[in-house]
Motif scaffolding. Structure first.
Motif, mmCIF file in Angstrom:
data_model
loop_
_atom_site.group_PDB
_atom_site.id
_atom_site.type_symbol
_atom_site.label_atom_id
_atom_site.label_comp_id
_atom_site.label_asym_id
_atom_site.label_seq_id
_atom_site.Cartn_x
_atom_site.Cartn_y
_atom_site.Cartn_z
ATOM 1 N N GLU A 218 0.780 -1.412 -0.006
ATOM 2 C CA GLU A 218 -0.133 -0.028 -0.183
ATOM 3 C C GLU A 218 0.871 1.206 0.110
ATOM 4 O O GLU A 218 0.647 2.126 -0.809
ATOM 5 C CB GLU A 218 -1.041 0.031 1.285
ATOM 6 N N THR A 221 2.520 1.573 -3.393
ATOM 7 C CA THR A 221 1.779 1.954 -4.456
ATOM 8 C C THR A 221 1.813 3.490 -4.371
ATOM 9 O O THR A 221 1.672 4.358 -5.573
ATOM 10 C CB THR A 221 0.705 1.185 -4.343
ATOM 11 N N HIS A 222 1.420 3.950 -3.105
ATOM 12 C CA HIS A 222 1.082 5.484 -2.912
ATOM 13 C C HIS A 222 2.443 6.294 -3.355
ATOM 14 O O HIS A 222 2.416 7.259 -4.238
ATOM 15 C CB HIS A 222 0.804 5.819 -1.609
ATOM 16 N N TRP A 253 2.676 -8.429 -3.676
ATOM 17 C CA TRP A 253 2.564 -7.215 -3.754
ATOM 18 C C TRP A 253 1.730 -7.067 -5.265
ATOM 19 O O TRP A 253 1.150 -6.099 -5.457
ATOM 20 C CB TRP A 253 3.526 -6.035 -3.727
ATOM 21 N N TYR A 256 -2.251 -6.056 -5.734
ATOM 22 C CA TYR A 256 -2.398 -4.531 -5.134
ATOM 23 C C TYR A 256 -1.846 -3.712 -6.042
ATOM 24 O O TYR A 256 -2.461 -2.814 -6.540
ATOM 25 C CB TYR A 256 -2.013 -4.636 -3.749
ATOM 26 N N ASN A 259 -3.741 -3.332 -9.378
ATOM 27 C CA ASN A 259 -4.984 -2.939 -9.545
ATOM 28 C C ASN A 259 -4.920 -1.452 -9.602
ATOM 29 O O ASN A 259 -4.903 -0.599 -8.504
ATOM 30 C CB ASN A 259 -5.680 -3.559 -8.289
ATOM 31 N N ARG A 260 -5.668 -0.934 -10.592
ATOM 32 C CA ARG A 260 -5.552 0.644 -10.884
ATOM 33 C C ARG A 260 -6.296 1.139 -9.843
ATOM 34 O O ARG A 260 -6.301 2.353 -9.462
ATOM 35 C CB ARG A 260 -6.007 0.868 -12.157
ATOM 36 N N SER A 261 -7.388 0.616 -9.113
ATOM 37 C CA SER A 261 -8.419 1.427 -8.179
ATOM 38 C C SER A 261 -7.557 1.578 -7.078
ATOM 39 O O SER A 261 -7.753 2.462 -6.315
ATOM 40 C CB SER A 261 -9.663 0.285 -8.046
ATOM 41 N N ASN A 262 -6.325 1.139 -6.805
ATOM 42 C CA ASN A 262 -5.639 1.280 -5.582
ATOM 43 C C ASN A 262 -4.428 2.426 -6.008
ATOM 44 O O ASN A 262 -3.631 2.905 -4.971
ATOM 45 C CB ASN A 262 -4.657 0.095 -5.270
ATOM 46 N N HIS A 263 -4.418 3.026 -6.930
ATOM 47 C CA HIS A 263 -3.677 3.929 -7.628
ATOM 48 C C HIS A 263 -4.299 5.382 -7.388
ATOM 49 O O HIS A 263 -5.477 5.647 -7.984
ATOM 50 C CB HIS A 263 -2.878 4.004 -8.836
ATOM 51 N N HIS A 266 -5.010 7.183 -11.688
ATOM 52 C CA HIS A 266 -5.344 6.022 -12.237
ATOM 53 C C HIS A 266 -4.922 5.626 -13.792
ATOM 54 O O HIS A 266 -4.944 4.593 -13.949
ATOM 55 C CB HIS A 266 -7.049 6.151 -12.462
ATOM 56 N N THR A 316 -4.920 -9.026 -13.188
ATOM 57 C CA THR A 316 -5.123 -7.622 -12.668
ATOM 58 C C THR A 316 -4.515 -6.910 -13.911
ATOM 59 O O THR A 316 -5.566 -5.742 -14.172
ATOM 60 C CB THR A 316 -4.272 -7.452 -11.568
#
Length: 625
Positions: A218, A221-222, A253, A256, A259-263, A266, A316
């Motif tokens: 997480e 990714t951020h 990893w 997660y 998965n573009r919804s976690n970025h 986008h 993904t």
């Protein structure tokens, strides 16, 4: 003539393995590139600085000429944290009223030499300035050695950014990329720095390495989004770069991160993810442990790629490519400064490690992995007279640190680069020897410390695996026919896991780790299975120590047939290439490589179908008849 014929018949009769390539049955088209990584290392300096005064590095020119001679694509450059002067452009935090510490004195020389040998020869590169400045984190101190050639494996400190938004981290990388790509940047105090190399057409950038600073999926990714955005705004203003994510951190990893919804951003580029793998062995100086260690570990990794990494990627972001940019061997106790100039390594180690890389290529090309990076160009033991006071993973080196010429690992990579390429068509290839007598039941095992795979096979090709009598991953006791679990260390779902993989099939491959997790940390584990096949002929198990020759046939763009053959053992092997009457052979083996010398591939004519493989040999056969 009669004597020659008799010799041929005797050799054929003694053959351990027959190899058959059906060049009428295409099974896949390669998209795999072989390449390497280059890690910053004092052995690659232009000049050493011992107490007696500056000393021109006597192997520098040979080392970079060796790199240039490979003509590889996707070559990765990693100025790594043990050498902060080379890896970090701003070693001290900016202080109001004082000049910033931005300084590229030690950053630039190895980078320039690397780029001259790759980028400036029109080859693609993956640049990975992975080390973040320590002062961006909650570290108690950020000291570093005064000697730029002294390694500091404690430089990475702190487990939390002082700025949780990662804005300052993004600005650091934005400025760094502006200097690399545009030749200039403006620092924190508004001062413009010029004189950068202006590599405006750089190709790939990798973000961080192996989750340093305790990154999670997480958090990574951020920060990936923040850093990539800053790079595109400040350095890569025309968005030419493609980006490599995860940086060889945990493969868990992947779902997660992809998965573009976690970025937050986008449409952030998700061009590649990178994966690292190193094998090892039980004893550094004992070649009898190399086959089981190296190839057992390789089989386990191959199983995880097939069963987990590729399915996670496909589920993904199937368009994201796979860059396995660190593949190699790290021997036990590798950074022990007590070893002398040979680093405590027998010469055959380089052949065994090279053979393992070739084996990974032969297996992973069939799975469609895009890039396979051999790790790494240079490592070395301590060499005090050159002001290299501590070792840096000598067992990973592709070069002889005495001369800068390639060892057997280097020559295996060159052999692959010269003979195989994306676009090659791959053909059905079988290797066979007299199979063991089948039994019912029969058993297979995988032993530590390198956890590979075991394959269950029914002797009768029409038979199937009908029962799994017992399976356990942990510290089971007993022998075939009398296994039992040890309650102190057991993965409780092992039997069902194996049933799901194997029942109803004529053969199946089982890699217990990482699929079954780690039931007892820091304990050498064992996997055992007892199975039965239908019919009367029973079955048998094969693992990395019982199947010693691997082969794969291809046809290249020139229409020529070629067969990759690998001896996975310390023993000489004799093989028969069925249907081949003559050909040419290029080989990397203990005969071809002269220690510290400039040559490592020998070529000879094949007369007949029988080929003798030296220990851990890697050969390419091109049939002519």
């Amino acid at each position: 003539m009669a004597a020659a014929a008799l010799l041929f018949l005797l050799a054929a009769a003694m053959a351990d393995t027959s190899i058959h390539v059906d060049f009428s049955t295409k099974i896949y088209t390669s998209k795999t590139s072989t390449t390497l990584q280059v890690v910053s290392n004092p052995i690659l300096d232009r000049v050493f600085h011992p107490p007696a005064g500056p000393l021109t590095n006597p192997i520098h020119d040979n080392a970079f000429a060796s790199l240039a001679a490979l003509d590889a694509e996707y070559v990765r450059y990693v100025p790594w944290f043990p050498y902060p002067h080379v890896a970090v452009g701003e070693l001290d935090a900016p202080v109001a009223g004082q000049p910033t510490s931005w300084n590229f004195t030690y950053v630039l020389p190895q980078l320039e030499d690397f780029m001259d040998a790759t980028h400036m020869r029109n080859h693609s590169t993956v640049i990975n300035f992975s080390t973040q400045p320590c002062w961006l984190y909650n570290a108690a101190s950020c000291s570093y050695p005064a000697n730029p050639d002294e390694s500091d494996f404690g430089y990475v400190r702190g487990d939390r950014l002082l700025d949780p938004t990662a804005k300052d981290l993004g600005l650091y990388y934005g400025r760094l990329l502006s200097w690399l790509m545009r030749g200039n940047f403006t620092d924190e105090h508004g001062v413009v720095h010029t004189g950068g190399p202006a590599y405006w057409n750089m190709t790939y950038w990798e973000v961080f390495n192996e989750g340093e600073h305790g990154y999670t999926a997480e958090w990574y990714t951020h920060d990936y989004d923040v850093v990539v955005t800053a790079i595109e705004e400040m350095g890569d203003i025309y968005h030419r770069l493609q980006f490599v994510g995860i940086g060889g951190a945990s493969t868990s990893w992947i779902p997660y991160f992809l998965n573009r919804s976690n970025h937050v951003v986008h449409d952030i580029p998700l061009d590649f993810v990178s994966v690292h793998f190193y094998a090892s062995c039980a004893k550094r100086d004992d070649p009898t442990t190399y086959a089981a260690g190296f190839f057992g570990g390789a089989d386990g990794f191959i199983g995880s790629v097939k069963d987990y990494i590729i399915p996670m990627r496909d589920a993904t972001s199937p368009s994201t490519k796979l860059d396995f940019d660190e593949l190699g061997v790290i021997m036990p106790d590798d950074n022990n400064p007590a070893y002398g100039i040979d680093a405590g390594l027998p010469d055959i180690d380089w052949n065994a490690a090279g053979a393992m890389y070739a084996y990974l290529y032969g297996k992973l090309v069939l799975l469609g992995v895009d890039v396979l990076g051999h790790s790494q160009l240079a490592g070395s033991p301590k060499i005090p007279e050159w002001n290299i006071p501590l070792p840096q993973y000598p067992s990973v080196s592709l070069l002889d640190w005495r001369t800068g010429y390639g060892n057997a690992r280097y020559w295996v990579l060159k052999l692959l680069l010269e003979n195989f390429a994306p676009g090659d068509n791959i053909y059905n290839t079988t290797t066979s020897s007299s199979p063991p007598t089948g039994t019912n039941p029969f058993c297979g095992e995988v032993d530590g410390p390198n956890y590979g795979a075991t394959e269950l096979r029914c002797v009768d090709p029409t038979a199937t695996i009908t029962n799994i009598d017992f399976a356990d991953w942990g510290t089971p006791a007993g022998t075939c026919g009398n296994y039992h679990t040890d309650s102190a260390c057991t993965a409780g779902n092992t039997t069902q896991f194996v049933k799901d993989l194997c029942l109803g099939k004529s053969s199946c491959s089982i890699a217990p780790y990482p699929a079954l997790g780690d039931p007892c940390y820091d304990v050498v584990k064992r996997f055992v299975v007892q199975a039965e096949c239908s019919g009367t002929r029973g079955g048998y198990a094969v693992n990395s120590t019982t199947e010693v020759v691997y082969a794969l046939g291809m046809i290249g763009a020139d229409g020529g047939e070629k067969i990759l053959v690998i001896n996975k053992s310390l023993d000489r092997q004799t093989v028969v290439l069925t249907g081949v009457r003559a050909g040419t052979v290029a080989a990397v083996d203990p005969v071809s490589v002269t220690k510290g010398g400039p040559k490592g591939i020998r070529t000879f004519d094949l007369t007949g179908s029988t080929l003798v493989l030296e220990p851990f040999a890697v050969v390419v056969v091109r049939p002519t008849a």
